[in-house]
Design a protein around this motif. Structure first.
Motif, PDB file in Angstrom:
ATOM      1  N   VAL A  23      -1.693  -6.235   8.682  1.00  0.00           N
ATOM      2  CA  VAL A  23      -0.313  -5.961   8.265  1.00  0.00           C
ATOM      3  C   VAL A  23       0.141  -6.971   7.217  1.00  0.00           C
ATOM      4  O   VAL A  23       0.803  -6.601   6.232  1.00  0.00           O
ATOM      5  CB  VAL A  23       0.630  -5.926   9.486  1.00  0.00           C
ATOM      6  CG1 VAL A  23       2.092  -5.870   9.054  1.00  0.00           C
ATOM      7  CG2 VAL A  23       0.290  -4.736  10.378  1.00  0.00           C
ATOM      8  N   SER A  24      -0.216  -8.231   7.383  1.00  0.00           N
ATOM      9  CA  SER A  24       0.154  -9.254   6.401  1.00  0.00           C
ATOM     10  C   SER A  24      -0.449  -8.944   5.037  1.00  0.00           C
ATOM     11  O   SER A  24       0.234  -9.057   4.005  1.00  0.00           O
ATOM     12  CB  SER A  24      -0.300 -10.636   6.876  1.00  0.00           C
ATOM     13  OG  SER A  24       0.406 -11.020   8.036  1.00  0.00           O
ATOM     14  N   ALA A  25      -1.720  -8.555   5.012  1.00  0.00           N
ATOM     15  CA  ALA A  25      -2.375  -8.213   3.744  1.00  0.00           C
ATOM     16  C   ALA A  25      -1.719  -6.996   3.110  1.00  0.00           C
ATOM     17  O   ALA A  25      -1.487  -6.960   1.893  1.00  0.00           O
ATOM     18  CB  ALA A  25      -3.864  -7.974   3.976  1.00  0.00           C
ATOM     19  N   PHE A  26      -1.420  -5.982   3.913  1.00  0.00           N
ATOM     20  CA  PHE A  26      -0.758  -4.773   3.427  1.00  0.00           C
ATOM     21  C   PHE A  26       0.584  -5.117   2.792  1.00  0.00           C
ATOM     22  O   PHE A  26       0.879  -4.709   1.659  1.00  0.00           O
ATOM     23  CB  PHE A  26      -0.580  -3.787   4.590  1.00  0.00           C
ATOM     24  CG  PHE A  26       0.257  -2.585   4.260  1.00  0.00           C
ATOM     25  CD1 PHE A  26      -0.258  -1.553   3.495  1.00  0.00           C
ATOM     26  CD2 PHE A  26       1.554  -2.477   4.726  1.00  0.00           C
ATOM     27  CE1 PHE A  26       0.511  -0.433   3.190  1.00  0.00           C
ATOM     28  CE2 PHE A  26       2.328  -1.375   4.436  1.00  0.00           C
ATOM     29  CZ  PHE A  26       1.806  -0.343   3.655  1.00  0.00           C
ATOM     30  N   CYS A  27       1.400  -5.876   3.505  1.00  0.00           N
ATOM     31  CA  CYS A  27       2.733  -6.214   2.997  1.00  0.00           C
ATOM     32  C   CYS A  27       2.646  -7.072   1.735  1.00  0.00           C
ATOM     33  O   CYS A  27       3.423  -6.876   0.802  1.00  0.00           O
ATOM     34  CB  CYS A  27       3.545  -6.907   4.082  1.00  0.00           C
ATOM     35  SG  CYS A  27       4.041  -5.799   5.429  1.00  0.00           S
ATOM     36  N   ALA A  28       1.707  -8.001   1.693  1.00  0.00           N
ATOM     37  CA  ALA A  28       1.535  -8.846   0.513  1.00  0.00           C
ATOM     38  C   ALA A  28       1.111  -8.018  -0.697  1.00  0.00           C
ATOM     39  O   ALA A  28       1.516  -8.298  -1.832  1.00  0.00           O
ATOM     40  CB  ALA A  28       0.519  -9.945   0.798  1.00  0.00           C
ATOM     41  N   ALA A  29       0.308  -6.990  -0.467  1.00  0.00           N
ATOM     42  CA  ALA A  29      -0.192  -6.150  -1.561  1.00  0.00           C
ATOM     43  C   ALA A  29       0.812  -5.095  -2.004  1.00  0.00           C
ATOM     44  O   ALA A  29       0.625  -4.465  -3.049  1.00  0.00           O
ATOM     45  CB  ALA A  29      -1.494  -5.466  -1.135  1.00  0.00           C
ATOM     46  N   PHE A  30       1.877  -4.883  -1.243  1.00  0.00           N
ATOM     47  CA  PHE A  30       2.822  -3.804  -1.533  1.00  0.00           C
ATOM     48  C   PHE A  30       3.541  -4.002  -2.862  1.00  0.00           C
ATOM     49  O   PHE A  30       4.043  -3.052  -3.457  1.00  0.00           O
ATOM     50  CB  PHE A  30       3.825  -3.635  -0.388  1.00  0.00           C
ATOM     51  CG  PHE A  30       4.293  -2.223  -0.213  1.00  0.00           C
ATOM     52  CD1 PHE A  30       3.554  -1.319   0.523  1.00  0.00           C
ATOM     53  CD2 PHE A  30       5.469  -1.788  -0.794  1.00  0.00           C
ATOM     54  CE1 PHE A  30       3.972  -0.004   0.678  1.00  0.00           C
ATOM     55  CE2 PHE A  30       5.898  -0.478  -0.650  1.00  0.00           C
ATOM     56  CZ  PHE A  30       5.145   0.412   0.084  1.00  0.00           C
ATOM     57  N   VAL A  31       3.578  -5.219  -3.366  1.00  0.00           N
ATOM     58  CA  VAL A  31       4.266  -5.520  -4.621  1.00  0.00           C
ATOM     59  C   VAL A  31       3.606  -4.841  -5.821  1.00  0.00           C
ATOM     60  O   VAL A  31       4.261  -4.588  -6.840  1.00  0.00           O
ATOM     61  CB  VAL A  31       4.357  -7.055  -4.821  1.00  0.00           C
ATOM     62  CG1 VAL A  31       2.992  -7.654  -5.116  1.00  0.00           C
ATOM     63  CG2 VAL A  31       5.353  -7.398  -5.903  1.00  0.00           C
ATOM     64  N   GLU A  32       2.344  -4.494  -5.711  1.00  0.00           N
ATOM     65  CA  GLU A  32       1.620  -3.891  -6.836  1.00  0.00           C
ATOM     66  C   GLU A  32       1.904  -2.397  -6.958  1.00  0.00           C
ATOM     67  O   GLU A  32       1.765  -1.643  -5.994  1.00  0.00           O
ATOM     68  CB  GLU A  32       0.109  -4.102  -6.645  1.00  0.00           C
ATOM     69  CG  GLU A  32      -0.698  -3.607  -7.818  1.00  0.00           C
ATOM     70  CD  GLU A  32      -2.206  -3.749  -7.589  1.00  0.00           C
ATOM     71  OE1 GLU A  32      -2.953  -3.055  -8.300  1.00  0.00           O
ATOM     72  OE2 GLU A  32      -2.618  -4.510  -6.712  1.00  0.00           O
ATOM     73  N   ASP A  33       2.316  -1.958  -8.132  1.00  0.00           N
ATOM     74  CA  ASP A  33       2.522  -0.537  -8.467  1.00  0.00           C
ATOM     75  C   ASP A  33       3.328   0.220  -7.415  1.00  0.00           C
ATOM     76  O   ASP A  33       2.947   1.302  -6.980  1.00  0.00           O
ATOM     77  CB  ASP A  33       1.175   0.148  -8.717  1.00  0.00           C
ATOM     78  CG  ASP A  33       1.323   1.543  -9.321  1.00  0.00           C
ATOM     79  OD1 ASP A  33       2.366   1.818  -9.955  1.00  0.00           O
ATOM     80  OD2 ASP A  33       0.409   2.361  -9.132  1.00  0.00           O
ATOM     81  N   GLY A  34       4.445  -0.379  -6.995  1.00  0.00           N
ATOM     82  CA  GLY A  34       5.333   0.297  -6.050  1.00  0.00           C
ATOM     83  C   GLY A  34       4.749   0.489  -4.661  1.00  0.00           C
ATOM     84  O   GLY A  34       5.300   1.223  -3.857  1.00  0.00           O
ATOM     85  N   GLY A  35       3.626  -0.145  -4.371  1.00  0.00           N
ATOM     86  CA  GLY A  35       2.988  -0.015  -3.061  1.00  0.00           C
ATOM     87  C   GLY A  35       1.871   1.007  -2.998  1.00  0.00           C
ATOM     88  O   GLY A  35       1.195   1.141  -1.980  1.00  0.00           O
ATOM     89  N   ARG A  36       1.654   1.731  -4.089  1.00  0.00           N
ATOM     90  CA  ARG A  36       0.650   2.802  -4.073  1.00  0.00           C
ATOM     91  C   ARG A  36      -0.766   2.316  -3.726  1.00  0.00           C
ATOM     92  O   ARG A  36      -1.420   2.921  -2.871  1.00  0.00           O
ATOM     93  CB  ARG A  36       0.669   3.559  -5.402  1.00  0.00           C
ATOM     94  CG  ARG A  36       1.943   4.374  -5.617  1.00  0.00           C
ATOM     95  CD  ARG A  36       2.034   4.885  -7.065  1.00  0.00           C
ATOM     96  NE  ARG A  36       3.308   5.511  -7.336  1.00  0.00           N
ATOM     97  CZ  ARG A  36       4.382   4.859  -7.784  1.00  0.00           C
ATOM     98  NH1 ARG A  36       4.344   3.550  -8.000  1.00  0.00           N
ATOM     99  NH2 ARG A  36       5.508   5.507  -8.012  1.00  0.00           N
ATOM    100  N   PRO A  37      -1.266   1.225  -4.357  1.00  0.00           N
ATOM    101  CA  PRO A  37      -2.610   0.758  -3.989  1.00  0.00           C
ATOM    102  C   PRO A  37      -2.696   0.327  -2.515  1.00  0.00           C
ATOM    103  O   PRO A  37      -3.710   0.577  -1.855  1.00  0.00           O
ATOM    104  CB  PRO A  37      -2.868  -0.425  -4.926  1.00  0.00           C
ATOM    105  CG  PRO A  37      -1.979  -0.170  -6.095  1.00  0.00           C
ATOM    106  CD  PRO A  37      -0.752   0.482  -5.515  1.00  0.00           C
ATOM    107  N   ALA A  38      -1.647  -0.296  -1.999  1.00  0.00           N
ATOM    108  CA  ALA A  38      -1.640  -0.708  -0.591  1.00  0.00           C
ATOM    109  C   ALA A  38      -1.692   0.517   0.327  1.00  0.00           C
ATOM    110  O   ALA A  38      -2.430   0.527   1.318  1.00  0.00           O
ATOM    111  CB  ALA A  38      -0.398  -1.552  -0.292  1.00  0.00           C
TER     112      ALA A  38
END
Length: 128
Positions: free
Chosen positions: A8-23
């Motif tokens: 969950v931490s990795a997912f939330c940290a990655a959400f900043v990229e491209d509106g969250g689409r890659p996450a």
């Protein structure tokens, strides 16, 4: 294998990229339910991305910064207290919302994601 908190931490940290689409593509499954209580429910990656696309189109949300304030796990369930900050493509802030969320994790995938927040606050900054 990462712990549920690490996932969950990795997912939330990655959400900043491209509106969250890659996450969403990386951590959600074809059957993941994402519930924004009182606003929307999606099932699977395609519906989640369509919802993100709609928020970008209707509200101008380009970037979401997730500030993790607290996180705890009960087995595969991860509880989060977050401050989610929404920005336009030019970096200007649209608004911010305090959120309590629960994620259910299987392996390294999120299979259920439910967020609870003040819907009126979201409606207020949605109106501009």
């Amino acid at each position: 294998m990462p712990t549920p908190i690490e996932t969950v931490s990795a997912f939330c940290a990655a959400f900043v990229e491209d509106g969250g689409r890659p996450a969403v593509r990386r951590w959600l499954t074809p059957n993941t339910r994402w519930v924004n209580e009182g606003v929307s429910v999606t099932t699977g990656v395609d519906e989640a991305i369509a919802m993100i696309d709609e928020l970008e189109k209707s509200m101008g949300i380009s970037t979401v910064h997730i500030d993790m304030l607290a996180i705890a796990a009960d087995g595969p369930r991860v509880l989060t207290e977050r401050l989610d900050r929404f920005e336009r493509a030019d970096g200007s802030e649209i608004g911010r919302v305090m959120i309590m969320g629960i994620f259910e994790v299987e392996g390294d995938k999120i299979v259920e994601w439910r967020d609870y927040f003040d819907v009126l606050a979201v409606q207020k900054f949605a109106k501009g």
